[in-house]
Design an enzyme around this catalytic site. Structure first.
Site, short mmCIF file in Angstrom:
data_model
loop_
_atom_site.label_atom_id
_atom_site.label_comp_id
_atom_site.label_asym_id
_atom_site.label_seq_id
_atom_site.Cartn_x
_atom_site.Cartn_y
_atom_site.Cartn_z
CB ALA A 119 -0.89 -0.01 1.23
CE1 TYR A 149 8.95 -2.28 1.58
CE2 TYR A 149 6.99 -0.95 1.90
CZ TYR A 149 7.59 -2.19 1.84
OH TYR A 149 6.84 -3.33 2.02
P1 NAD Z 1 9.99 -9.85 6.50
O1 NAD Z 1 11.07 -8.83 6.63
O2 NAD Z 1 9.58 -10.60 7.72
O3 NAD Z 1 10.38 -10.92 5.38
C1 NAD Z 1 11.18 -10.60 4.28
C2 NAD Z 1 12.26 -11.68 4.18
O4 NAD Z 1 13.09 -11.40 3.05
C3 NAD Z 1 13.19 -11.69 5.41
O5 NAD Z 1 13.18 -12.97 6.04
C4 NAD Z 1 14.56 -11.39 4.84
O6 NAD Z 1 15.63 -12.08 5.45
C5 NAD Z 1 14.38 -11.82 3.39
N1 NAD Z 1 15.38 -11.19 2.54
C6 NAD Z 1 15.74 -9.88 2.53
N2 NAD Z 1 16.75 -9.68 1.67
C7 NAD Z 1 17.02 -10.89 1.12
C8 NAD Z 1 17.97 -11.33 0.16
N3 NAD Z 1 18.84 -10.49 -0.38
N4 NAD Z 1 18.00 -12.63 -0.19
C9 NAD Z 1 17.12 -13.53 0.39
N5 NAD Z 1 16.19 -13.16 1.30
C10 NAD Z 1 16.15 -11.86 1.67
O7 NAD Z 1 8.75 -9.11 5.84
P2 NAD Z 1 7.24 -9.59 5.68
O8 NAD Z 1 6.42 -8.75 6.59
O9 NAD Z 1 7.14 -11.05 5.76
O10 NAD Z 1 6.95 -9.09 4.20
C11 NAD Z 1 7.01 -9.96 3.07
C12 NAD Z 1 6.81 -9.16 1.80
O11 NAD Z 1 5.54 -8.46 1.85
C13 NAD Z 1 7.86 -8.07 1.58
O12 NAD Z 1 8.14 -8.00 0.20
C14 NAD Z 1 7.18 -6.80 2.02
O13 NAD Z 1 7.71 -5.66 1.39
C15 NAD Z 1 5.74 -7.08 1.63
N6 NAD Z 1 4.78 -6.29 2.43
C16 NAD Z 1 4.62 -6.60 3.75
C17 NAD Z 1 3.73 -5.86 4.51
C18 NAD Z 1 3.50 -6.16 5.97
O14 NAD Z 1 2.68 -5.47 6.59
N7 NAD Z 1 4.17 -7.14 6.57
C19 NAD Z 1 3.00 -4.80 3.92
C20 NAD Z 1 3.22 -4.49 2.58
C21 NAD Z 1 4.10 -5.28 1.84
#
Ligand code: NAD
Length: 328
Positions: A119, A149
């Site tokens: 969002a 971001y």
């Molecule tokens: P999170 O940070 O818990 O998970 C992201 C994972 O990506 C982490 O475990 C991290 O180690 C891994 N990662 C980062 N860089 C990496 C790399 N170079 N190689 C391999 N792995 C790598 O985040 P989340 O809350 O689980 O979010 C998951 C996805 O959803 C993300 O793309 C995030 O931007 C998107 N998102 C999440 C939310 C939310 O509210 N949680 C909202 C909008 C979008």
């Protein structure tokens, strides 16, 4: 048997997604920089690897998976995204992951790829009125996200759409709105408002005080993890390839969020407002499109989700306290 690859499987949403796919009898490979932190992964195969490296991407996409879920990103809550200190890493790391993964998936003829956008792509100018923010999917342009971001997410959405147009790849793109639940960041500087407030409430003694960034009147909606996973499943099963909101329409102020958590914890606390990184003034999910295209939208109340989340964070806080006491 369906085969899926989950990128970011060591993170919050990715680790829950692996569990859900296993319940559906998928064979699952996970890949992340780290293992899951709070419970053992259920993935059949878990690779530790850096997806900024194109060779690692080719290595993990070693066959034409039925579904690839691209959730890996360098991300966090307001304290990570809105200070400006991590902008270069956020843009560079996440863009590289998406560029490399798409190419690897294209070369291996992967059938379907899901991308987790946010969002945060929506323009700041539509989110200044906390009572009436606009996040209709059509309002993403003219673009003006309030964070790097958000800009990276918008660039990557376009990248996935371009691979769909030019190479016929089946892409599914969700714009998540503040997903929360157990087994996510709660005290590592990347936690978001629900986890941070659950932690603050759990740490406070009854009658004490908690700090909230801003005046507490900024609005948001929050979606419980199970509803997010249901939305992902329905989207991937559909043939809809445009970006779509996956979020809750139950908008609350941050003060209201804090009060619900206090109520669940059975604590009376004073809120102290502090300057801090904030993001837009108001945001809510607009679920017209998801209702129309998928015939479904999230329905669980915020309170119900928090009732499942608070006890988990309270247990983490207690376990940490006991650990510290043992050290001394
Ligand atoms: P999170 O940070 O818990 O998970 C992201 C994972 O990506 C982490 O475990 C991290 O180690 C891994 N990662 C980062 N860089 C990496 C790399 N170079 N190689 C391999 N792995 C790598 O985040 P989340 O809350 O689980 O979010 C998951 C996805 O959803 C993300 O793309 C995030 O931007 C998107 N998102 C999440 C939310 C939310 O509210 N949680 C909202 C909008 C979008």
């Amino acid at each position: 048997m369906q085969k899926a690859l989950v990128c970011g499987s060591g993170g919050f949403i990715g680790s829950h997604l692996v569990k859900k796919l296993k319940q559906q009898d998928y064979w699952v490979r996970g890949v992340d920089l780290k293992y899951t932190e709070f419970s053992d992964t259920l993935a059949d195969d878990f690779a530790i690897g850096d997806l900024r490296n194109p060779q690692i991407c080719r290595y993990v996409v070693d066959e034409s998976f039925d579904e690839v879920y691209q959730l890996a990103a360098d991300m966090g809550g307001a304290g990570f995204v809105f200070t400006g200190d991590n902008d270069a890493d956020i843009m560079h790391n996440s863009a590289l992951i998406n560029l490399n993964m798409l190419e690897a998936c294209y070369k291996r003829n992967v059938r379907k790829i899901f991308y987790s956008s946010s969002a945060c792509i929506y323009p700041e100018y539509n989110q200044q009125d906390p009572h009436n923010p606009k996040t209709d999917e059509n309002t993403a342009y003219p673009a003006n996200p309030d964070s790097e971001y958000g800009w990276e997410k918008l660039f990557s959405e376009r990248l996935y759409l371009a691979f769909h147009r030019n190479y016929g790849m089946e892409v599914r793109i969700a714009r998540f709105h503040n997903i929360f639940g157990p087994e996510g960041s709660w005290n590592d500087g990347r936690e978001k408002a629900p986890a941070a407030l659950c932690r603050k409430v759990a740490e406070a003694s009854n009658g004490g005080e908690i700090e909230i960034w801003g005046d507490g009147k900024q609005t948001r909606s929050f979606l419980y993890i199970d509803e997010c996973l249901e939305g992902i499943k329905r989207l991937v099963e559909s043939d809809f390839h445009h970006p779509i909101n996956i979020g809750s329409e139950e908008m609350v102020t941050i003060d209201q969020l804090a009060r619900i958590i206090m109520d669940i914890a059975g604590k009376r606390l004073t809120i102290k407002h502090m300057p801090g990184p904030l993001g837009v003034r108001g945001r809510n999910s607009d679920n017209k499109l998801i209702n129309k295209m998928l015939g479904w939208s999230p329905s669980m109340s915020l309170r119900e989700g928090l009732e499942k989340t608070y006890p988990w964070i309270e247990a983490q806080v207690k376990a940490k306290k006991i650990g510290k006491e043992k050290e001394h």
